[in-house]
Design a protein around this motif. Structure first.
Motif, PDB file in Angstrom:
ATOM      1  N   PHE A  10       0.701  -1.177   0.020  1.00 13.03           N
ATOM      2  CA  PHE A  10      -0.031  -0.114   0.024  1.00 13.03           C
ATOM      3  C   PHE A  10       1.028   1.309  -0.183  1.00 13.03           C
ATOM      4  N   THR A  11       0.884   1.858  -0.953  1.00 13.16           N
ATOM      5  CA  THR A  11       1.931   2.981  -1.456  1.00 13.16           C
ATOM      6  C   THR A  11       0.725   4.238  -1.906  1.00 13.16           C
ATOM      7  N   PRO A  12       0.448   5.442  -1.342  1.00 11.76           N
ATOM      8  CA  PRO A  12      -0.335   6.389  -1.781  1.00 11.76           C
ATOM      9  C   PRO A  12      -0.131   6.427  -3.274  1.00 11.76           C
ATOM     10  N   GLY A  13      -1.072   6.475  -4.075  1.00  7.53           N
ATOM     11  CA  GLY A  13      -1.066   6.873  -5.435  1.00  7.53           C
ATOM     12  C   GLY A  13      -1.099   5.548  -6.492  1.00  7.53           C
ATOM     13  N   ASP A  14      -0.709   4.551  -5.686  1.00 11.31           N
ATOM     14  CA  ASP A  14      -0.718   3.101  -6.538  1.00 11.31           C
ATOM     15  C   ASP A  14      -1.919   2.585  -6.895  1.00 11.31           C
ATOM     16  N   ALA A 106      -8.918   0.676  -8.466  1.00  7.52           N
ATOM     17  CA  ALA A 106      -8.669   0.933  -6.975  1.00  7.52           C
ATOM     18  C   ALA A 106      -7.306   1.650  -6.766  1.00  7.52           C
ATOM     19  N   THR A 107      -7.491   2.816  -6.232  1.00  7.20           N
ATOM     20  CA  THR A 107      -6.431   3.490  -5.878  1.00  7.20           C
ATOM     21  C   THR A 107      -5.918   3.820  -4.487  1.00  7.20           C
ATOM     22  N   VAL A 108      -4.817   3.466  -4.059  1.00  6.22           N
ATOM     23  CA  VAL A 108      -4.341   3.828  -2.818  1.00  6.22           C
ATOM     24  C   VAL A 108      -4.561   5.316  -2.429  1.00  6.22           C
ATOM     25  N   LYS A 109      -5.243   5.953  -1.303  1.00  2.00           N
ATOM     26  CA  LYS A 109      -5.181   7.315  -0.972  1.00  2.00           C
ATOM     27  C   LYS A 109      -4.237   7.846   0.149  1.00  2.00           C
ATOM     28  N   GLU A 110      -4.343   7.057   0.990  1.00  2.00           N
ATOM     29  CA  GLU A 110      -3.698   7.309   2.400  1.00  2.00           C
ATOM     30  C   GLU A 110      -3.340   5.923   3.345  1.00  2.00           C
ATOM     31  N   VAL A 111      -2.140   6.069   3.750  1.00  2.00           N
ATOM     32  CA  VAL A 111      -1.756   4.855   4.721  1.00  2.00           C
ATOM     33  C   VAL A 111      -1.598   5.376   6.209  1.00  2.00           C
ATOM     34  N   ARG A 112      -2.499   4.934   6.951  1.00  2.00           N
ATOM     35  CA  ARG A 112      -2.058   5.156   8.332  1.00  2.00           C
ATOM     36  C   ARG A 112      -1.488   3.859   9.264  1.00  2.00           C
ATOM     37  N   ASP A 113      -1.406   3.961  10.401  1.00  2.00           N
ATOM     38  CA  ASP A 113      -0.832   3.004  11.124  1.00  2.00           C
ATOM     39  C   ASP A 113      -1.200   1.681  10.764  1.00  2.00           C
ATOM     40  N   ALA A 114      -2.637   1.291  10.885  1.00  2.00           N
ATOM     41  CA  ALA A 114      -3.320   0.021  10.802  1.00  2.00           C
ATOM     42  C   ALA A 114      -4.355   0.017   9.662  1.00  2.00           C
ATOM     43  N   THR A 115      -4.532   1.244   8.949  1.00  2.00           N
ATOM     44  CA  THR A 115      -5.371   1.097   7.825  1.00  2.00           C
ATOM     45  C   THR A 115      -5.014   1.891   6.566  1.00  2.00           C
ATOM     46  N   ALA A 116      -5.597   1.486   5.512  1.00  2.00           N
ATOM     47  CA  ALA A 116      -5.345   2.238   4.243  1.00  2.00           C
ATOM     48  C   ALA A 116      -6.436   2.539   3.711  1.00  2.00           C
ATOM     49  N   THR A 117      -6.682   3.945   3.092  1.00  2.00           N
ATOM     50  CA  THR A 117      -7.870   4.123   2.443  1.00  2.00           C
ATOM     51  C   THR A 117      -7.740   3.973   0.932  1.00  2.00           C
ATOM     52  N   VAL A 118      -8.719   3.529   0.270  1.00  2.00           N
ATOM     53  CA  VAL A 118      -8.540   3.118  -1.088  1.00  2.00           C
ATOM     54  C   VAL A 118      -9.857   3.751  -1.721  1.00  2.00           C
ATOM     55  N   VAL A 129     -20.086   6.706 -12.163  1.00  2.00           N
ATOM     56  CA  VAL A 129     -21.397   6.459 -11.903  1.00  2.00           C
ATOM     57  C   VAL A 129     -21.234   6.333 -10.247  1.00  2.00           C
ATOM     58  N   LEU A 130     -20.216   6.418  -9.638  1.00  2.00           N
ATOM     59  CA  LEU A 130     -20.178   6.291  -7.949  1.00  2.00           C
ATOM     60  C   LEU A 130     -19.201   7.595  -7.955  1.00  2.00           C
ATOM     61  N   VAL A 131     -19.402   8.275  -6.664  1.00  2.00           N
ATOM     62  CA  VAL A 131     -18.481   9.311  -6.322  1.00  2.00           C
ATOM     63  C   VAL A 131     -18.319   9.176  -4.952  1.00  2.00           C
ATOM     64  N   LYS A 132     -17.305   9.635  -4.496  1.00  2.00           N
ATOM     65  CA  LYS A 132     -16.708   9.505  -2.826  1.00  2.00           C
ATOM     66  C   LYS A 132     -16.994   7.921  -2.767  1.00  2.00           C
ATOM     67  N   ALA A 133     -16.609   7.190  -3.385  1.00  2.00           N
ATOM     68  CA  ALA A 133     -16.217   5.434  -3.293  1.00  2.00           C
ATOM     69  C   ALA A 133     -15.154   5.319  -2.585  1.00  2.00           C
ATOM     70  N   VAL A 134     -15.274   5.079  -1.285  1.00  2.00           N
ATOM     71  CA  VAL A 134     -13.854   5.022  -0.413  1.00  2.00           C
ATOM     72  C   VAL A 134     -13.881   3.805   0.440  1.00  2.00           C
ATOM     73  N   ALA A 135     -12.837   2.800   0.442  1.00  2.00           N
ATOM     74  CA  ALA A 135     -12.830   1.745   1.406  1.00  2.00           C
ATOM     75  C   ALA A 135     -11.788   1.878   2.321  1.00  2.00           C
ATOM     76  N   THR A 136     -11.991   1.491   3.737  1.00  2.00           N
ATOM     77  CA  THR A 136     -10.944   1.592   4.520  1.00  2.00           C
ATOM     78  C   THR A 136     -10.710   0.020   4.825  1.00  2.00           C
ATOM     79  N   VAL A 137      -9.297  -0.155   4.426  1.00  2.00           N
ATOM     80  CA  VAL A 137      -8.565  -1.547   4.459  1.00  2.00           C
ATOM     81  C   VAL A 137      -7.681  -1.667   5.759  1.00  2.00           C
ATOM     82  N   ALA A 138      -8.103  -2.739   6.464  1.00  2.00           N
ATOM     83  CA  ALA A 138      -7.182  -3.066   7.800  1.00  2.00           C
ATOM     84  C   ALA A 138      -5.926  -3.747   7.177  1.00  2.00           C
ATOM     85  N   LEU A 139      -4.831  -3.292   7.488  1.00  2.00           N
ATOM     86  CA  LEU A 139      -3.519  -3.835   6.990  1.00  2.00           C
ATOM     87  C   LEU A 139      -2.779  -4.916   7.883  1.00  2.00           C
TER      88      LEU A 139
END
Lengths: 139, 147
Positions: A10-14, A106-118, A129-139
């Motif tokens: 998980f690297t932001p922008g990837d 699916a693009t990585v936006k942000e990586v924090r301690d234990a989660t990434a937002t995608v 067709v979707l906006v603000k579609a964001v998933a929080t993923v446990a790392l």
């Protein structure tokens, strides 16, 4: 099984997953049965047009589900998605013979301690067709 | 369009829904998921789950049951011919696996007027048979005004 050696880094922008999915009327009927959403605007042209729609449209929850499926396939474990939300911006009109081509990125936006937002971009013919579609993923 | 007085109304918990292994497989197929944990019991057990694992939006099956009570509530007076699903969000507190018995309690969190339309937001808490929180589903519906 989650195989950490093949799990995406998980690297932001990837971009960690991308796919084009053909959505047909069969896809809609299958989802209606699987989900219990039997609103006829998702399989009957006459009712869709009476509701003022240009044609039969995909269930918003189907589009949302297909989009996250692209990410969970890359993750290997659906329960790593601890949060997932979106706004339904535009109808996905499903032509009876051609269907619709749904493009998911699916693009990585942000990586924090234990989660990434995608961020999940979902588009048909270049229109989101979707906006603000964001998933929080446990790392 | 909708009765603004239903803001804050809490509907009774839904009848417990037993999550079936084949239902998870069917839902995974319908949403294009190839993940083995959703379909293969041995793979799921090998990863530490009791049974196959539900995809992230599977919870809508249960939250939708709670929404039905609201949509057909005469007090709410919802014009559902003009109802559109605007937004959806899930916060998962633990994995949903086959064998879980889940029920949902819906609260109308807000009713707002927006231009000629109404916006209705609901928060649905899904719990297991021990009362442990499983998922929180927040949905926003737009009821288009008829000119």
């Amino acid at each position: 099984m989650t195989n950490l050696s093949t799990a995406p880094a998980f690297t932001p922008g990837d971009v960690i997953a991308e796919s084009t999915i053909t959505v047909t009327r069969e896809t809609l009927v299958r989802y209606a049965g699987a989900s219990g959403d039997f609103n006829p605007i998702h399989y009957r042209d006459d009712i869709a047009s009476a509701a003022g729609l240009p044609g039969v449209i995909a269930q918003g929850m189907l589009t949302m589900g297909l989009a996250i499926g692209v990410l969970t396939d890359a993750l290997g474990d659906p329960s790593r998605v601890v949060e997932y939300g979106c706004r339904f911006a535009r109808h996905v009109i499903v032509d009876p013979s051609l269907g619709a081509q749904l493009h998911i990125v699916a693009t990585v936006k942000e990586v924090r301690d234990a989660t990434a937002t995608v961020a999940l971009a979902a588009s048909v013919d270049g229109a989101q067709v979707l906006v603000k579609a964001v998933a929080t993923v446990a790392l | 369009m909708i009765n603004p007085a239903i803001a804050g109304k809490v509907y009774p918990p839904t009848t417990p829904y037993l999550v079936g292994r084949e239902k998870i497989r069917e839902f995974a197929t319908a949403t294009g998921t190839q993940t083995a944990l959703c379909t293969d019991v041995e793979a799921a057990r090998g990863a530490g789950y009791a049974d196959v694992v539900a995809p992230p939006t599977f919870a809508v099956i249960i939250s939708q049951k709670a929404e039905t009570a609201l949509l057909f509530d005469p007090e709410a007076d919802i014009d559902f011919e003009h109802l559109v699903h605007g937004e959806q969000k899930f916060s998962h507190h633990k994995a949903i696996v086959a064998g879980d018995e889940l029920s949902a309690t819906l609260t109308v969190t807000s009713v707002k007027a927006l231009g000629g339309n109404s916006m209705l937001t609901t928060t649905t808490e899904i719990v297991d048979d021990a009362g442990e929180p499983v998922s929180t589903a927040v949905a926003t519906f737009v009821i288009r005004g008829v000119a």
